[in-house]
Design an enzyme around this catalytic site. Structure first.
Site, PDB file in Angstrom:
ATOM      1  N   SER A 152      -5.520   0.547   6.375  1.00 19.06           N
ATOM      2  CA  SER A 152      -5.048  -0.787   6.750  1.00 19.06           C
ATOM      3  C   SER A 152      -3.950  -0.680   7.794  1.00 19.06           C
ATOM      4  CB  SER A 152      -4.502  -1.516   5.523  1.00 19.06           C
ATOM      5  OG  SER A 152      -3.869  -2.734   5.885  1.00 19.06           O
ATOM      6  N   TYR A 166       0.827  -1.597  -1.957  1.00 22.36           N
ATOM      7  CA  TYR A 166      -0.344  -1.557  -1.078  1.00 22.36           C
ATOM      8  C   TYR A 166      -0.018  -0.863   0.242  1.00 22.36           C
ATOM      9  CZ  TYR A 166      -4.238  -3.179   1.810  1.00 22.36           C
ATOM     10  OH  TYR A 166      -5.330  -3.230   2.642  1.00 22.36           O
TER      11      TYR A 166
END
Length: 262
Positions: A152, A166
Site C-alpha cells: 500500500s 496497517y
C-alpha cells in the site's frame, strides 16, 4: 519479442489469497481472462464459490477455490497441502489478503496490532515459506516463479487516517518482500510488491464514499485505480516481460506519492 509472448500467462498456476473480493478479485479475473488456472483462497467459502462461478465465465483460463482462514496458523499448512494435491506446482503466489483497523491514537488497542500484523505480515511470510517447494517445482532462471505482495502507498507515506498497525504492516511487508527477493532469487523465485493507491474495495468503500472527490483531486491522473490497472501490473510481473524484476516496490497509485501539495 511480440506482445503475445512477452506478456503470456496462459497455463500458469496462480494462487490469490483474498481472491474472491476487491483487489484480489480484480487480479484473479485478469489471470483467468488470459488463460491461467487461478486458485482463490479466503475463509468465506460462499464468496469463493460465487467468485469462481463468475470467473469461469470470463475467458480461456479457469478458477477454483481452496477455503482457508489465514488467521489460523494451521490453515497455512492445509492450504499448501491442498494446492500440492490439486495442482502439483505453483507459478505465481499473490499475497493479497489483508486487514485494517482504524481507531484514534489515544485508544488504539493492542488487539489491533496482533490482528493486523498477523495477517498482513506474518502470514505472508509463513504462506510463502509453505508453498516455496511448489514454486521451485518448474522454475528456471529465464522463467522464474513469482511472489507478488500487495502492499500500500500507506506503507510509503504517512496517511491522514489513524490506521497505525496497517501502515506499519505494509511498510514491513515492502521490506520483507525485498528480503525474500534476495533469498528466493537464488531458487529462481522473484519477489516484488505492488504498493496500491485507492481502488474500489471493501476496505476502501467507506473512505471513498466520503472522500472520493478529494482523493482524486490529489492524484495527478485524477482518478482511482481500475481492475485493469492492478491486473495488468500482476500479469506483467508474472510474464516473460517481468522475469528480471526482483525486489521492486511498484507504486500503483496514479502519481499520488509525487503529487505536489501547495
Amino acid at each position: 519479442m511480440d506482445n503475445s509472448s512477452l506478456f503470456d500467462v496462459k497455463g500458469k498456476v496462480v494462487l490469490v489469497t483474498g481472491g474472491a473480493k476487491g483487489i484480489g478479485r480484480m487480479i484473479s479475473a485478469g489471470f483467468v481472462q488470459n488463460g491461467a488456472t487461478v486458485y482463490v483462497s479466503s475463509r468465506d467459502a460462499k464468496a469463493c464459490e460465487q467468485a469462481c462461478k463468475e470467473l469461469n465465465e470470463l475467458g480461456t483460463g479457469k478458477a477454483d477455490f481452496i477455503t482457508a482462514d489465514l488467521y489460523k496458523e494451521d490453515d497455512i499448512t492445509k492450504l499448501a497441502a491442498e494446492l500440492k494435491k490439486r495442482a502439483g506446482r505453483l507459478d505465481v503466489l499473490v499475497n493479497n489478503s489483508g486487514s485494517n483497523w482504524g481507531e484514534s491514537y489515544d485508544s488504539y488497542p493492542s488487539a489491533a496490532w496482533d490482528r493486523v500484523l498477523t495477517l498482513n505480515l506474518k502470514r505472508v511470510f509463513q504462506l510463502t515459506q509453505a508453498v516455496t517447494p511448489l514454486l521451485e517445482q518448474s522454475a528456471t532462471p529465464l522463467s522464474p516463479s513469482r511472489v507478488i505482495n500487495i502492499g500500500s502507498v500507506d506503507g510509503l507515506r504517512v496517511p491522514a487516517l489513524e490506521t497505525f498497525a496497517y501502515s506499519a504492516s505494509k511498510a514491513g511487508l515492502h521490506h520483507l518482500s525485498r528480503v525474500l527477493a534476495s533469498h528466493l532469487g537464488k531458487r529462481n523465485i522473484t519477489s516484488n510488491t505492488i504498493a496500491c493507491g485507492p481502488f474500489q474495495s471493501k476496505m476502501m468503500k467507506a473512505t471513498l464514499e466520503k472522500f472520493q472527490d478529494e482523493i482524486e483531486g490529489r492524484i495527478p491522473l485524477g482518478r482511482i485505480g481500475t481492475p485493469e490497472d492492478v491486473a495488468g501490473t500482476c500479469i506483467w510481473l508474472s510474464s516473460r516481460g517481468g522475469a528480471y524484476v526482483n525486489g521492486a516496490t511498484i507504486a500503483l497509485d496514479g502519481g499520488s506519492l509525487v503529487g505536489a501539495k501547495l
